[in-house]
Motif scaffolding. Structure first.
Motif, PDB file in Angstrom:
ATOM      1  N   TYR A 151       0.820  -1.217   0.000  1.00 54.19           N
ATOM      2  CA  TYR A 151       0.000   0.000   0.000  1.00 54.19           C
ATOM      3  C   TYR A 151       0.851   1.263   0.000  1.00 54.19           C
ATOM      4  O   TYR A 151       0.457   2.280  -0.599  1.00 54.19           O
ATOM      5  CB  TYR A 151      -0.918  -0.026   1.221  1.00 54.19           C
ATOM      6  CG  TYR A 151      -1.857   1.152   1.335  1.00 54.19           C
ATOM      7  CD1 TYR A 151      -2.949   1.276   0.479  1.00 54.19           C
ATOM      8  CD2 TYR A 151      -1.660   2.131   2.301  1.00 54.19           C
ATOM      9  CE1 TYR A 151      -3.822   2.344   0.592  1.00 54.19           C
ATOM     10  CE2 TYR A 151      -2.527   3.206   2.421  1.00 54.19           C
ATOM     11  CZ  TYR A 151      -3.608   3.306   1.567  1.00 54.19           C
ATOM     12  OH  TYR A 151      -4.476   4.367   1.678  1.00 54.19           O
ATOM     13  N   TYR A 155      -0.086   4.285  -2.425  1.00 50.77           N
ATOM     14  CA  TYR A 155      -0.505   5.562  -1.836  1.00 50.77           C
ATOM     15  C   TYR A 155       0.439   6.698  -2.215  1.00 50.77           C
ATOM     16  O   TYR A 155       0.011   7.735  -2.752  1.00 50.77           O
ATOM     17  CB  TYR A 155      -0.583   5.413  -0.314  1.00 50.77           C
ATOM     18  CG  TYR A 155      -0.956   6.699   0.401  1.00 50.77           C
ATOM     19  CD1 TYR A 155      -2.279   7.081   0.513  1.00 50.77           C
ATOM     20  CD2 TYR A 155       0.017   7.518   0.962  1.00 50.77           C
ATOM     21  CE1 TYR A 155      -2.635   8.253   1.167  1.00 50.77           C
ATOM     22  CE2 TYR A 155      -0.325   8.688   1.616  1.00 50.77           C
ATOM     23  CZ  TYR A 155      -1.647   9.053   1.715  1.00 50.77           C
ATOM     24  OH  TYR A 155      -1.991  10.217   2.360  1.00 50.77           O
ATOM     25  N   LEU A 338      -7.328   6.218   0.387  1.00 54.45           N
ATOM     26  CA  LEU A 338      -6.461   6.794  -0.635  1.00 54.45           C
ATOM     27  C   LEU A 338      -7.223   7.805  -1.485  1.00 54.45           C
ATOM     28  O   LEU A 338      -6.734   8.909  -1.752  1.00 54.45           O
ATOM     29  CB  LEU A 338      -5.902   5.677  -1.521  1.00 54.45           C
ATOM     30  CG  LEU A 338      -5.231   6.085  -2.832  1.00 54.45           C
ATOM     31  CD1 LEU A 338      -4.001   6.923  -2.556  1.00 54.45           C
ATOM     32  CD2 LEU A 338      -4.867   4.860  -3.654  1.00 54.45           C
ATOM     33  N   SER A 342      -6.600  11.891  -1.445  1.00 50.81           N
ATOM     34  CA  SER A 342      -5.818  12.345  -2.598  1.00 50.81           C
ATOM     35  C   SER A 342      -6.587  13.176  -3.614  1.00 50.81           C
ATOM     36  O   SER A 342      -6.107  14.214  -4.054  1.00 50.81           O
ATOM     37  CB  SER A 342      -5.204  11.129  -3.303  1.00 50.81           C
ATOM     38  OG  SER A 342      -4.380  10.390  -2.422  1.00 50.81           O
TER      39      SER A 342
END
Length: 649
Positions: A151, A155, A338, A342
């Motif tokens: 991850y 990420y 995420l 983001s």
């Protein structure tokens, strides 16, 4: 008239205004993250004490392989790679300090990751809301450390596209290489992700060509130098890992009996994510053109979220046991975070926040009755985790394993001495406990020889000059499969080259002969039967008979295999003593053959079969195949058979 003034009356203090207070103190932020990090602490012990068992055995094997410097992709083929030992809790040959450094690196990355999750500007209601959500997600059962390494690349790769930074880029390249050498399935996905990330940066964001080529070169050099340092045949490791991934789906599938509600909910959650991505794509198509590349970064993010979510979905429900069922709901929750953190689109943030809440509700409502309750007293949980941290640190300094206690008789251990040993089918722990000289076949355990490629690698090992001097043989299987069908080609090599010389504690001890017997094909015939029809054998000669069966999926079966798990097949073997035993059958295992001379039901039968190629009163008279129908047939009724008869002399 009163003169105008800039003075305003004090606004009344309300609950809403209190919750909307901005948190700017770094001390509060760091303290908050510290609490979350302690709650996320994953280790009950610094290292596990070795014990017997099928899973503990391959973990021990990773340690022994590291000590022996065997070549990955050639001498060893497995789901994990040469750095897979970092993901386990054994320090048999791994130095405790090395494991502590790796754990420290993970802890630092986790703290930075949690800090980056905090909204900006940070409001009090954020802290109050995100705490229970994270506590629930973190408390979900399912792999954690394995996925965290993976991850981190996903990420920070997305964050890199929004804020390009050369240092972050090379950090991602190093992490990608580490993931590749840790675990093959995640590692291959990471390489694809990283390559697409670099290409996106170059093509869509019009990056510098020198930076693009330099990044690809650095990644290539990291893989080549890592392969050299970690004793890995890079091409062999990649090819064999693809075979492991391909074979896993059929061989390891377990149907989630009585848990279909959980399956439907998980697939429903994935469908919501998919439909949201479609809606975004449609809106983007008809939205006014913008001069920035932010929408394309969002598309990139959603594209990879769907790919990884689907992989997690397949992983969770291919082998739908308690250890895998929760993987999707926990790890997909991190993917939802995420998007929330983001992407700039407010409606997407809110939508995926809703999905995160939905995940938590589903887990609390439907998973908890299966897997147990989540602690709701977070003060108590924090204090317990704090004690675990202290326990971990104490063990890291003082850890030592007890001296392994031998499980084999002294007479047998003296016979073996320092000669090389392998174990069939799975209990590699015998090697560790008895201090034996391990010389494994490439696919370390019988159930892992998922297809013809892997079985052939094991057979070639046993027929080579480097074959182990001894093989410790037990008669056990998993998932209701016929134990003698896991490694048919390897078993033939065993018959050619080894003889039983001793027996103890439900184990046979086979020793390599000076000469290898020849396996000569005498005759071959082809037949076609249908599901449920018996293939009559009734052989009375001294030949070895092998049936190779090829089944075909229907269109429905192919869809089921692709999007859920393969249709289920059974095999019934009848013997001359008028007994019939039903086993679970796997298409990829049937294609590499089943020995149908005699049926072997226990260790005594196995001993007789290895010595004489027959079992008294258990010559196989017929064999048949049936499918378990889930709503509609998943297999074509026709089965093509090749029956080969060999003379072993």
């Amino acid at each position: 008239m009163f003169p105008t003034s800039s003075y305003r009356l004090p606004q009344p203090i309300t609950v809403g205004r209190i919750f909307n207070v901005a948190i700017e103190s770094e001390l509060i932020k760091v303290g908050y993250i510290f609490v979350l990090a302690i709650l996320s602490f994953p280790y009950f012990d610094f290292a596990h004490t070795p014990s017997a068992g099928i899973d503990n055995s391959w973990r021990m094997a990773l340690e022994i392989i590291y000590e022996k410097k065997l070549v990955w992709g050639k001498d060893v083929i497995y789901t994990y790679g040469p750095l897979g030992r970092w993901l386990q809790r054994y320090v048999i040959t791994t130095a405790p300090f090395e494991l502590f450094l790796v754990d420290s690196f993970v802890a630092i990355n986790l703290v930075v990751l949690l800090y980056s999750f905090l909204p900006n500007p940070l409001k009090l209601w954020h802290l109050l809301l995100y705490f229970p959500l994270w506590a629930i997600v973190n408390s979900m059962h399912g792999e954690w450390i394995h996925f965290l390494w993976f991850y981190l690349v996903i990420y920070w790769g997305v964050r890199y596209l929004y804020q390009p930074n050369l240092l972050l880029l090379y950090y991602l390249l190093v992490l990608s290489a580490v993931n590749f050498f840790m675990k093959a399935n995640y590692g291959i996905i990471i390489l694809g992700y990283t390559a697409s990330l670099l290409s996106f940066r170059f093509v869509v964001q019009r990056g510098n060509v020198k930076e693009y080529l330099a990044s690809l070169t650095v990644l290539g050099l990291l893989l080549i130098s890592g392969a050299h340092w970690l004793h890995t045949d890079l091409i062999g490791y990649l090819i064999s890992s693809l075979h492991v991934i391909d074979g896993y789906n059929e061989s390891q599938a377990l149907y989630p009996e009585n848990k279909l509600r959980v399956v439907l909910l998980a697939y429903g959650c994935f469908l919501l994510q998919f439909l949201t991505a479609i809606v975004y794509l449609v809106r983007l198509r008809f939205a006014p053109q913008k001069r920035n590349d932010s929408p394309y970064i969002t598309l990139f993010t959603l594209f990879w979220l769907l790919i990884i979510s689907f992989v997690l979905l397949k992983y969770a429900f291919t082998r739908a046991d308690d250890g895998h069922l929760t993987v999707f709901i926990k790890q997909s929750s991190l993917l939802l975070l995420l998007v929330m953190v983001s992407v700039p689109e407010a409606w997407l943030k809110k939508t995926f926040f809703g999905y995160l809440v939905l995940n938590c509700v589903i887990y609390l409502t439907f998973y908890i009755p299966i897997f147990g309750k989540i602690p709701v007293n977070y003060a108590t949980e924090f204090s317990q985790k704090a004690l675990l941290v202290r326990h971990y640190l104490q063990q890291a300094v003082t850890h030592s394993y007890p001296v392994p206690q031998a499980t084999l008789p002294d007479s047998i251990r003296q016979k073996i001495g320092r000669q090389t040993v392998d174990v069939i089918p799975n209990e590699i722990s015998t090697v560790y406990f008895n201090g034996l000289n391990y010389n494994p076949r490439p696919a370390l355990q019988s159930y892992q020889a998922y297809n013809a490629y892997l079985d052939a690698k094991n057979r070639d090992k046993y027929l080579s000059e480097s074959a182990p001097e001894w093989v410790i043989f037990e008669y056990t299987g998993i998932d209701g499969k016929y134990p003698l069908a896991d490694e048919t080609q390897t078993l033939l090599a065993l018959l050619q080259r080894y003889s039983t010389v001793d027996e103890s504690n439900q184990q046979l001890f086979l020793r390599k002969n000076r000469q290898t017997k020849q396996l000569t094909l005498v005759r071959q015939q082809t037949k076609r039967i249908v599901m449920g029809q018996k293939l009559h054998l009734a052989t009375t000669d001294s030949l070895l008979h092998i049936v190779y069966a090829r089944t075909q999926y229907t269109a429905y079966g192919k869809a089921l295999n692709m999007f859920f798990q393969p249709p289920q097949l059974t095999m019934t073997i009848s013997a001359e003593d008028h007994s019939a035993v039903e086993y679970r059958a796997v298409p990829s295992l049937l294609q590499k053959g089943v020995i149908v001379t005699s049926r072997v039901d226990n260790l005594s039968d196995a001993k007789e079969f290895l010595a004489t190629r027959q079992v008294t009163n258990k010559r196989i008279t017929d064999i048949s195949f049936d499918q378990k129908i889930r709503w509609q047939p998943g297999f074509d009724p026709a089965i093509d058979l090749v029956i080969q008869s060999y003379r072993l002399k």
